[in-house]
Design a protein around this motif. Structure first.
Motif, PDB file in Angstrom:
ATOM      1  N   LEU A  69      65.114  10.124  48.513  1.00  9.85           N
ATOM      2  CA  LEU A  69      66.177  10.949  49.100  1.00  9.85           C
ATOM      3  C   LEU A  69      67.537  10.279  48.960  1.00  9.85           C
ATOM      4  N   LYS A  70      67.586   8.994  49.232  1.00 11.31           N
ATOM      5  CA  LYS A  70      68.857   8.269  49.125  1.00 11.31           C
ATOM      6  C   LYS A  70      69.419   8.376  47.711  1.00 11.31           C
ATOM      7  N   GLY A  71      68.570   8.218  46.719  1.00  9.33           N
ATOM      8  CA  GLY A  71      69.027   8.349  45.336  1.00  9.33           C
ATOM      9  C   GLY A  71      69.539   9.749  45.044  1.00  9.33           C
ATOM     10  N   GLN A  72      68.819  10.751  45.536  1.00 14.42           N
ATOM     11  CA  GLN A  72      69.237  12.135  45.306  1.00 14.42           C
ATOM     12  C   GLN A  72      70.531  12.461  46.055  1.00 14.42           C
ATOM     13  N   LEU A  73      70.655  11.981  47.280  1.00 17.34           N
ATOM     14  CA  LEU A  73      71.881  12.208  48.049  1.00 17.34           C
ATOM     15  C   LEU A  73      73.058  11.492  47.401  1.00 17.34           C
ATOM     16  N   ASP A  74      72.851  10.256  46.936  1.00 11.53           N
ATOM     17  CA  ASP A  74      73.910   9.535  46.227  1.00 11.53           C
ATOM     18  C   ASP A  74      74.408  10.351  45.035  1.00 11.53           C
ATOM     19  N   THR A  75      73.468  10.841  44.238  1.00  7.80           N
ATOM     20  CA  THR A  75      73.819  11.601  43.031  1.00  7.80           C
ATOM     21  C   THR A  75      74.547  12.889  43.384  1.00  7.80           C
ATOM     22  N   PHE A  76      74.031  13.617  44.374  1.00  6.36           N
ATOM     23  CA  PHE A  76      74.656  14.893  44.757  1.00  6.36           C
ATOM     24  C   PHE A  76      76.073  14.658  45.269  1.00  6.36           C
ATOM     25  N   ILE A  77      76.221  13.753  46.225  1.00  6.39           N
ATOM     26  CA  ILE A  77      77.537  13.563  46.855  1.00  6.39           C
ATOM     27  C   ILE A  77      78.545  12.988  45.860  1.00  6.39           C
ATOM     28  N   GLU A  78      78.094  12.117  44.977  1.00  6.96           N
ATOM     29  CA  GLU A  78      79.004  11.546  43.973  1.00  6.96           C
ATOM     30  C   GLU A  78      79.615  12.648  43.102  1.00  6.96           C
ATOM     31  N   ALA A  79      78.850  13.698  42.859  1.00  2.38           N
ATOM     32  CA  ALA A  79      79.316  14.790  41.986  1.00  2.38           C
ATOM     33  C   ALA A  79      79.857  15.993  42.761  1.00  2.38           C
ATOM     34  N   TRP A  80      79.806  15.974  44.083  1.00  3.49           N
ATOM     35  CA  TRP A  80      80.181  17.120  44.929  1.00  3.49           C
ATOM     36  C   TRP A  80      81.684  17.346  44.867  1.00  3.49           C
ATOM     37  N   THR A  81      82.080  18.560  44.538  1.00  6.18           N
ATOM     38  CA  THR A  81      83.496  18.893  44.419  1.00  6.18           C
ATOM     39  C   THR A  81      83.782  20.242  45.060  1.00  6.18           C
ATOM     40  N   ALA A  82      85.069  20.495  45.284  1.00  6.49           N
ATOM     41  CA  ALA A  82      85.565  21.795  45.743  1.00  6.49           C
ATOM     42  C   ALA A  82      86.661  22.204  44.768  1.00  6.49           C
TER      43      ALA A  82
END
Length: 161
Positions: free
Chosen positions: A31-44
């Motif tokens: 989960l930590k790896g997936q959350l890191d990846t998602f948040i690193e790429a999260w944009t508005a």
């Protein structure tokens, strides 16, 4: 832009996803790896969102975002919901159902459908002193002060006599 959750300002917006079961240590690492990846790429609208997360009690995923840098938009919130739904499927876990209640029984975190929690309150199996998790908090300050509280200090109080 992924940052340490604890460095975000108190007014940062939070979203709390409670799992209907505890995650294993192995799942938490994934989960930590997936959350890191998602948040690193999260944009508005192509702009970075400054956000962090924490996993609490092996059961809660708490995502926080500093809206001073860039605010969440409908599209960015949709992206986060889609991400959480993917986690639900991958881990065979319920994270989105707001009609469930998590509370402490000693050091154990219990999870019940709201209907069962109401019955337990009527039967005095839970009391106004039972520690509940108020997942309706909206920012880090509220999360720190009002997330883990006696039922008498939360919306849960309406069920306890």
């Amino acid at each position: 832009m992924l940052v340490d959750f604890n460095t975000l300002p108190e007014e940062s917006r939070v979203w709390i996803y409670q799992a209907n079961r505890s995650f294993s240590e192995e799942e938490i690492e994934q989960l930590k790896g997936q959350l890191d990846t998602f948040i690193e790429a999260w944009t508005a609208h192509g702009k970075d969102l400054k956000a962090g997360y924490k996993i609490v009690y092996k059961r809660f995923i708490v995502i926080a975002m500093d809206q001073n840098l860039n605010a969440a938009t409908g599209c960015s919130i949709d992206a986060s919901v889609n991400f959480i739904q993917q986690l639900e499927q991958q881990y065979n876990v319920d994270l989105m159902d707001k009609m469930n209640v998590s509370y402490k029984q000693g050091e154990y975190i219990a999870y019940k459908p709201l209907v069962d929690f109401k019955k337990m309150a009527q039967q005095k199996a839970v009391s106004k002193n039972t520690i509940v998790f108020n997942n309706l908090v909206t920012n880090i300050a509220e999360f720190n002060e009002n997330w883990e509280v006696p039922a008498s200090e939360s919306w849960h109080s309406r069920f306890i006599k």
